[in-house]
Every structure is written in structure tokens, then in C-alpha cells.
Design an enzyme around this catalytic site. Structure first.
Site, PDB file in Angstrom:
ATOM      1  N   THR A   1       0.864  -1.180   0.000  1.00 31.56           N
ATOM      2  CA  THR A   1       0.000   0.000   0.000  1.00 31.56           C
ATOM      3  C   THR A   1       0.903   1.233   0.000  1.00 31.56           C
ATOM      4  O   THR A   1       1.643   1.459   0.957  1.00 31.56           O
ATOM      5  CB  THR A   1      -0.900   0.001   1.254  1.00 31.56           C
ATOM      6  OG1 THR A   1      -1.624  -1.233   1.269  1.00 31.56           O
ATOM      7  CG2 THR A   1      -1.860   1.167   1.244  1.00 31.56           C
TER       8      THR A   1
ATOM      9  N   LEU B   1      -6.576  -8.524   1.240  1.00 34.09           N
ATOM     10  CA  LEU B   1      -6.739  -9.683   2.121  1.00 34.09           C
ATOM     11  C   LEU B   1      -6.828  -9.246   3.578  1.00 34.09           C
ATOM     12  O   LEU B   1      -6.312  -8.192   3.951  1.00 34.09           O
ATOM     13  CB  LEU B   1      -5.594 -10.684   1.926  1.00 34.09           C
ATOM     14  CG  LEU B   1      -4.148 -10.281   2.223  1.00 34.09           C
ATOM     15  CD1 LEU B   1      -3.850 -10.204   3.717  1.00 34.09           C
ATOM     16  CD2 LEU B   1      -3.200 -11.250   1.567  1.00 34.09           C
ATOM     17  N   ARG B   2      -7.513 -10.069   4.364  1.00 33.15           N
ATOM     18  CA  ARG B   2      -7.615  -9.812   5.807  1.00 33.15           C
ATOM     19  C   ARG B   2      -6.751 -10.817   6.532  1.00 33.15           C
ATOM     20  O   ARG B   2      -6.837 -12.027   6.240  1.00 33.15           O
ATOM     21  CB  ARG B   2      -9.061  -9.981   6.283  1.00 33.15           C
ATOM     22  CG  ARG B   2     -10.041  -9.012   5.673  1.00 33.15           C
ATOM     23  CD  ARG B   2     -11.464  -9.534   5.809  1.00 33.15           C
ATOM     24  NE  ARG B   2     -11.639 -10.827   5.156  1.00 33.15           N
ATOM     25  CZ  ARG B   2     -12.737 -11.575   5.222  1.00 33.15           C
ATOM     26  NH1 ARG B   2     -13.764 -11.164   5.941  1.00 33.15           N
ATOM     27  NH2 ARG B   2     -12.813 -12.737   4.597  1.00 33.15           N
ATOM     28  N   GLU B   3      -5.923 -10.351   7.462  1.00 35.12           N
ATOM     29  CA  GLU B   3      -5.164 -11.312   8.260  1.00 35.12           C
ATOM     30  C   GLU B   3      -6.158 -12.200   8.999  1.00 35.12           C
ATOM     31  O   GLU B   3      -7.216 -11.754   9.417  1.00 35.12           O
ATOM     32  CB  GLU B   3      -4.257 -10.574   9.250  1.00 35.12           C
ATOM     33  CG  GLU B   3      -3.073  -9.953   8.551  1.00 35.12           C
ATOM     34  CD  GLU B   3      -2.163  -9.155   9.477  1.00 35.12           C
ATOM     35  OE1 GLU B   3      -2.136  -9.432  10.688  1.00 35.12           O
ATOM     36  OE2 GLU B   3      -1.483  -8.247   8.973  1.00 35.12           O
TER      37      GLU B   3
ATOM     38  N   ASN C   1      -9.895   1.168   2.898  1.00 32.41           N
ATOM     39  CA  ASN C   1      -9.539   1.046   4.320  1.00 32.41           C
ATOM     40  C   ASN C   1     -10.106   2.197   5.144  1.00 32.41           C
ATOM     41  O   ASN C   1     -10.566   2.007   6.268  1.00 32.41           O
ATOM     42  CB  ASN C   1      -8.018   0.971   4.489  1.00 32.41           C
ATOM     43  CG  ASN C   1      -7.534  -0.471   4.438  1.00 32.41           C
ATOM     44  OD1 ASN C   1      -8.328  -1.385   4.278  1.00 32.41           O
ATOM     45  ND2 ASN C   1      -6.237  -0.681   4.571  1.00 32.41           N
TER      46      ASN C   1
ATOM     47  N   LEU D   1     -20.092  -3.396  11.560  1.00 31.53           N
ATOM     48  CA  LEU D   1     -20.936  -2.613  12.468  1.00 31.53           C
ATOM     49  C   LEU D   1     -20.906  -3.221  13.867  1.00 31.53           C
ATOM     50  O   LEU D   1     -21.889  -3.169  14.589  1.00 31.53           O
ATOM     51  CB  LEU D   1     -22.374  -2.571  11.938  1.00 31.53           C
ATOM     52  CG  LEU D   1     -22.628  -1.627  10.763  1.00 31.53           C
ATOM     53  CD1 LEU D   1     -24.107  -1.657  10.367  1.00 31.53           C
ATOM     54  CD2 LEU D   1     -22.217  -0.188  11.074  1.00 31.53           C
TER      55      LEU D   1
ATOM     56  N   CYS E   1      -2.806  -1.973   9.335  1.00 30.86           N
ATOM     57  CA  CYS E   1      -3.243  -1.244   8.136  1.00 30.86           C
ATOM     58  C   CYS E   1      -4.122  -0.021   8.392  1.00 30.86           C
ATOM     59  O   CYS E   1      -3.811   1.063   7.905  1.00 30.86           O
ATOM     60  CB  CYS E   1      -3.968  -2.193   7.191  1.00 30.86           C
ATOM     61  SG  CYS E   1      -2.838  -3.385   6.465  1.00 30.86           S
TER      62      CYS E   1
HETATM   63  N1  NAD Z   1      -0.965  -7.129   6.525  1.00 34.86           N
HETATM   64  C1  NAD Z   1      -2.111  -6.940   5.892  1.00 34.86           C
HETATM   65  O1  NAD Z   1      -3.171  -7.417   6.301  1.00 34.86           O
HETATM   66  C2  NAD Z   1      -2.130  -6.137   4.622  1.00 34.86           C
HETATM   67  C3  NAD Z   1      -3.290  -6.159   3.816  1.00 34.86           C
HETATM   68  C4  NAD Z   1      -3.285  -5.428   2.639  1.00 34.86           C
HETATM   69  C5  NAD Z   1      -2.191  -4.664   2.295  1.00 34.86           C
HETATM   70  N2  NAD Z   1      -1.091  -4.653   3.098  1.00 34.86           N
HETATM   71  C6  NAD Z   1       0.070  -3.874   2.665  1.00 34.86           C
HETATM   72  O2  NAD Z   1       1.041  -4.776   2.146  1.00 34.86           O
HETATM   73  C7  NAD Z   1       2.370  -4.326   2.462  1.00 34.86           C
HETATM   74  C8  NAD Z   1       3.115  -5.414   3.219  1.00 34.86           C
HETATM   75  O3  NAD Z   1       2.455  -5.596   4.449  1.00 34.86           O
HETATM   76  P1  NAD Z   1       2.822  -6.845   5.395  1.00 34.86           P
HETATM   77  O4  NAD Z   1       1.864  -6.794   6.534  1.00 34.86           O
HETATM   78  O5  NAD Z   1       2.912  -8.062   4.560  1.00 34.86           O
HETATM   79  O6  NAD Z   1       4.273  -6.409   5.857  1.00 34.86           O
HETATM   80  P2  NAD Z   1       5.324  -7.234   6.741  1.00 34.86           P
HETATM   81  O7  NAD Z   1       6.002  -6.248   7.583  1.00 34.86           O
HETATM   82  O8  NAD Z   1       4.625  -8.398   7.375  1.00 34.86           O
HETATM   83  O9  NAD Z   1       6.337  -7.839   5.675  1.00 34.86           O
HETATM   84  C9  NAD Z   1       7.249  -7.084   4.943  1.00 34.86           C
HETATM   85  C10 NAD Z   1       8.386  -7.993   4.528  1.00 34.86           C
HETATM   86  O10 NAD Z   1       9.253  -7.268   3.656  1.00 34.86           O
HETATM   87  C11 NAD Z   1      10.596  -7.641   3.955  1.00 34.86           C
HETATM   88  N3  NAD Z   1      11.495  -6.605   3.434  1.00 34.86           N
HETATM   89  C12 NAD Z   1      11.691  -5.343   3.862  1.00 34.86           C
HETATM   90  N4  NAD Z   1      12.618  -4.721   3.108  1.00 34.86           N
HETATM   91  C13 NAD Z   1      13.013  -5.608   2.166  1.00 34.86           C
HETATM   92  C14 NAD Z   1      13.942  -5.569   1.106  1.00 34.86           C
HETATM   93  N5  NAD Z   1      14.646  -4.464   0.853  1.00 34.86           N
HETATM   94  N6  NAD Z   1      14.109  -6.673   0.352  1.00 34.86           N
HETATM   95  C15 NAD Z   1      13.398  -7.803   0.605  1.00 34.86           C
HETATM   96  N7  NAD Z   1      12.500  -7.898   1.597  1.00 34.86           N
HETATM   97  C16 NAD Z   1      12.301  -6.816   2.376  1.00 34.86           C
HETATM   98  C17 NAD Z   1      10.596  -7.780   5.467  1.00 34.86           C
HETATM   99  O11 NAD Z   1      11.694  -8.566   5.917  1.00 34.86           O
HETATM  100  C18 NAD Z   1       9.246  -8.464   5.703  1.00 34.86           C
HETATM  101  O12 NAD Z   1       9.367  -9.877   5.660  1.00 34.86           O
HETATM  102  C19 NAD Z   1       2.187  -3.029   3.251  1.00 34.86           C
HETATM  103  O13 NAD Z   1       2.275  -1.951   2.365  1.00 34.86           O
HETATM  104  C20 NAD Z   1       0.784  -3.154   3.794  1.00 34.86           C
HETATM  105  O14 NAD Z   1       0.179  -1.902   4.009  1.00 34.86           O
HETATM  106  C21 NAD Z   1      -1.027  -5.382   4.243  1.00 34.86           C
END
Ligand code: NAD
Length: 462
Positions: free
Chosen positions: A122, A173-175, A240, A282, A292
Site C-alpha cells: 500500500t 486480504l484480511r489477516e 480502508n 458494524l 493497516c
Molecule cells: N498485513 C495486511 O493485512 C495487509 C493487507 C493489505 C495490504 N497490506 C500492505 O502490504 C504491504 C506489506 O504488508 P505486510 O503486513 O505483509 O508487511 P510485513 O512487515 O509483514 O512484511 C514485509 C516484509 O518485507 C521484507 N522486506 C523489507 N525490506 C526488504 C527488502 N529491501 N528486500 C526484501 N524484503 C524486504 C521484510 O523482511 C518483511 O518480511 C504493506 O504496504 C501493507 O500496508 C497489508
């Protein structure tokens, strides 16, 4: 298709594993060596239902590899996903330094052929063009170093005319149900100015779009929204922000119910039957959390301010949410009066059930506030208690089961609506407590059953 996913967190790993499951050849790159080793051994570094199974099948079918080597990933992928984290900086704007490092790294390692670079992280509106610029910068730096190697007569890397396009493909996706959501999305959003890149992405997602891996394969195909880069990026933030506002709205209604009478659960059900409103999101309670909503709403507020617009609804949404967490402390004060010297047991630590994610979890705010007021805080969480993970947790003693949690408590607070919390032996637990107070921070438990056991039950707006 050959796919590279950079960043193997909650989004990247699930995306990589699901794309491998549908038959693509995936390499996942992460710069965290320990994580990569764990995944190479077939283990998931995160708790996500269904993920270990598809991961192990994909590994056994040789459909997925893990590496720390970015060049290897770039070389392999015709589609390259950027899925690194974009946390919030202290002023609320998005910290895009990980995206920046990856984009430059992609540029430095692009060789010949055509690649589609996909922003799955994002990222603030306008990041598609920014990532393109960074990749070009990375390419220019690489070609400068090739030229200087030529001048020094060193052996050359035969880098030739790489071509690439950028696509924004935000993730919804939702965790806790990430694998299910990936195979059953409500929509797929593709933003790009390149018809060629969009076509490639349509092919990549064709089996998911056609519901071949869906829980109900007879449903109509998943709608694919094809749009420009900026609109795709905005769709993610707007989605969001809307959901966060919806929760803050019902929490505000709950707070009014608490004062004037009325049951917010009845109210939510009554308004949710209106098809323009809908039942979801709700549930009044302790407020939203997680990695997020807070950071994305803050980033949108920040972006708007950069362009001269004050986002009053979004600011109010955050303020209501902050207050909502503190409301639990207020309810404890009303029930117990002085909190100094009291013991409070938290049922749940993660920001939602079925995840191990503690990022911006309401429980953390509660722990801080309660310890500041001199209370002793204990907690039991089905995942955190078993996993031994304690990062980011201080001023709380994590118990191994609900009865140990209840032992010596003056009040329990249900913080996370883990399904198993409905089945606990509250009778036995009440016999272990000093005082039988329970604050239901998610309006999740059975008030009548608890009151029959002698608990003083306090809900949110009901
Ligand atoms: N977590 C969610 O539910 C969710 C849902 C939708 C969107 N997002 C978006 O997706 C993105 C990722 O979120 P996340 O929760 O998976 O993040 P996260 O922190 O769980 O994972 C990020 C990963 O990137 C790796 N990383 C960082 N720098 C790196 C580099 N230079 N080279 C290789 N790997 C590197 C980290 O080691 C880590 O494993 C964010 O922008 C978030 O806003 C997250």
C-alpha cells in the site's frame, strides 16, 4: 508464469504461496535471512490459517523457492511484486523507504526482456510514477558502473535494453483469512497505463478470477477493475478509510447508547438490514487496530494535507478510535474505582482473532494505560501464549491458559474475539477471581450466561 515476490510478510508470503498453488513458478525474496531459512524448511513465519498446507504443497511441487538474492528474483520473474512493508512515520505519513530500496534494486538488476513491476504494497498516491523513476535511477546507476567497467576493461555483464511497465495491484486480504481471501477476492484492482502489462496481469490472475480455487466455483467471475495507477492506489486507501470510518461510526453510536439507553447490537442489526448500509463492520467495541487501518488513514490524511485539503471525517475517525480504546479503562474505573493495586486479565492480545499480529493492537494501549495507573496486567492469547513471542510486549505477564489468567484477577477484559473465548469455563474462572467483573470489549460473550454465574457484565453500548 514466472513470478517474483519481494517481501514475504503477511501479504507477500500469502500472495507467493497462493500464486504457486494455482500453478505459477514463484520465487520469494526477503532480506531477512532467518525468515528465508525458515520458509526454505517449509515453515511459515506467520500464523495464517491454511498457509502451512499450501506452502508445503507448493514446495513439494517445486513451484516455490525462497531466497535473499534480489538479482536471482529479478532475473526469474516476468511479473515482479513489491510487497514490502510501508509502516507509518511518527507524523503519519507512509514510510516508503523499503519500497524505495527495492525499486532501486530492481533497476540495478534489470537485464534484458520485458518485466511488469507490481506495487502490491500500500503506497501513497503517485507512487507508481515514483517507483518507475526509482527503477530508471537504479538502471542508470547500473549502466554507469557498466561503463566504468568497460573503461577499465573488466568483464562485462551483458545487460541489454530492459523494458518494464508499472502496475498498481493493491491487496485487500484480511489477516486471519488471508489464504481464503486470496482465492475468493471481492475484486481484483489493476492500475496501469500499459495495455500489455494489464493483459499479463489478467493472465496471471485468470484462474483466481474464474473461481477455479474458490470455495464456491459456481459464483460469477471475480470483477476486475482496470484503471489508471493513481485511481488504483486511491481505491486501496479509500477502502480502508471507509471501513475504519464505519467502525468508528458504530462506536460513536454505542457511546450514545451507553448514555441514553438502547442496545447497539440491536441498532446495528436494524440499520444493517438497509441494503445501502449492510451488516458488516458494524460491531461496536474497543475499536480497530492492526497494521493497516491506522497507518493507511493517517497516510491519506497526510497526503490530502500535502495538497491543501483537511480531511475532517478521517481525523475524527482516528480520534474516536483512540478514545474507544481508553473507554475500556474508564469502564474498569467505574466498576472497580481505584485501579492501583488491582489485577486485570486480558483475554486476547492480537488485534484480531486467527492472527499472531500485534501491530497497533488495542491490547497494547490497554496494557500501557493500566500499568500507568498502577494495575497489574496479565493476558492470555491462544497464539501469543503458545508461541513464546514476546516482541513489543512489556508490563504484562502472559499466561498459558485462561484459568491461570483468571487467578487473582479483579476484572477480565475481552479484547480479541477469539472463537474459543466463547467456550471457556467461566464458572471455574470466577471461582479463581478476586472480583467477578468482565468488560466485553467486543460485545462477543453471552451476557445472560455470565450474569447467571455471578459476573458483573459490562458491554460497549449494550
Ligand atoms: N498485513 C495486511 O493485512 C495487509 C493487507 C493489505 C495490504 N497490506 C500492505 O502490504 C504491504 C506489506 O504488508 P505486510 O503486513 O505483509 O508487511 P510485513 O512487515 O509483514 O512484511 C514485509 C516484509 O518485507 C521484507 N522486506 C523489507 N525490506 C526488504 C527488502 N529491501 N528486500 C526484501 N524484503 C524486504 C521484510 O523482511 C518483511 O518480511 C504493506 O504496504 C501493507 O500496508 C497489508
Amino acid at each position: 508464469m514466472k513470478v517474483c515476490v519481494i517481501g514475504t510478510g503477511y501479504v507477500g508470503l500469502v500472495t507467493g504461496a497462493c500464486l504457486a498453488h494455482v500453478g505459477h513458478e514463484v520465487i520469494c525474496i526477503d532480506n531477512n535471512e532467518a525468515k528465508v531459512k525458515l520458509m526454505q524448511s517449509g515453515q511459515s513465519p506467520i500464523h495464517e490459517p491454511g498457509l502451512p498446507e499450501i506452502l508445503q504443497t507448493a514446495i513439494a511441487n517445486h513451484k516455490i523457492l525462497f531466497s535473499t538474492n534480489l538479482a536471482e528474483g529479478i532475473n526469474h520473474g516476468e511479473v515482479i511484486f513489491i510487497a514490502v512493508g510501508t509502516p507509518a512515520l511518527t507524523d503519519g505519513q507512509s514510510d516508503t523507504r523499503y519500497v524505495e530500496a527495492v525499486a532501486k534494486g530492481i533497476g540495478a538488476n534489470l537485464k534484458s526482456g520485458y518485466k511488469v513491476i507490481v506495487n502490491k504494497s500500500t503506497v501513497p498516491i503517485g507512487s507508481g510514477d515514483w517507483v518507475r523513476m526509482l527503477i530508471l535511477d537504479g538502471m542508470a546507476e547500473n549502466s554507469d558502473s557498466i561503463k566504468s567497467d568497460q573503461e577499465n576493461n573488466l568483464e562485462l555483464n551483458p545487460g541489454l535494453n530492459p523494458e518494464f511497465d508499472i502496475v498498481s495491484n493493491p491487496e485487500f486480504l484480511r489477516e486471519g483469512s488471508a489464504v481464503h481471501d486470496t482465492f475468493n477476492p471481492d475484486r481484483i484492482v489493476l492500475g496501469s497505463s500499459s495495455a500489455k502489462a494489464i493483459e499479463l496481469m489478467q493472465n496471471l490472475y485468470s484462474s483466481i478470477r474464474d473461481r477455479q480455487f474458490a470455495s464456491d466455483p459456481n459464483l460469477a467471475p471475480v470483477p476486475v477493475v482496470v484503471t489508471d495507477l493513481n485511481s488504483a492506489e486511491m481505491i486501496k486507501y479509500a477502502a480502508n478509510a471507509f471501513l475504519a470510518v464505519k467502525i468508528s461510526f458504530i462506536n460513536e453510536i454505542a457511546n450514545i447508547c451507553d448514555r441514553v439507553g438502547g442496545d447497539v447490537k440491536e441498532v446495528a442489526s436494524g440499520i444493517g438490514l438497509d441494503s445501502r448500509i449492510g451488516q458488516k463492520f458494524l460491531n461496536a467495541g474497543i475499536g480497530w487496530g492492526g497494521s493497516c487501518f491506522g497507518k493507511d488513514v493517517s497516510a491519506l490524511i497526510h497526503t490530502a494535507a500535502d495538497y491543501g485539503y483537511q480531511t475532517e471525517i478521517l481525523k475524527a475517525c482516528i480520534n474516536v478510535n483512540t478514545q474507544q480504546r481508553l473507554l475500556i479503562v474508564e469502564k474498569l474505573q467505574q466498576a472497580l474505582k481505584i485501579l492501583k493495586g488491582k489485577t486485570i486479565g486480558l483475554l486476547g492480545l492480537t488485534f484480531k482473532p486467527d492472527t499472531d499480529d500485534l501491530r497497533d493492537a488495542p491490547a497494547l494501549t490497554l496494557i500501557d494505560q493500566l500499568s500507568r495507573l498502577g494495575a497489574k496486567v496479565k493476558a492470555y492469547d491462544p497464539i501469543v501464549s503458545q508461541s513464546g513471542m514476546r516482541d513489543g510486549l512489556s508490563n504484562v505477564s502472559v499466561e498459558t491458559d485462561a484459568e491461570r489468567l483468571a487467578d487473582g484477577c479483579d476484572a477480565l477484559v475481552l479484547v480479541t474475539e477469539w472463537q474459543q473465548f466463547r467456550e471457556l469455563d467461566y464458572g471455574k474462572m470466577s471461582s479463581l477471581m478476586n472480583q467477578n467483573v468482565i468488560i466485553d470489549g467486543r460485545n462477543f460473550l453471552d451476557r445472560e450466561a455470565l450474569e447467571a454465574l455471578g459476573y458483573k457484565y459490562v458491554g460497549i453500548g449494550c
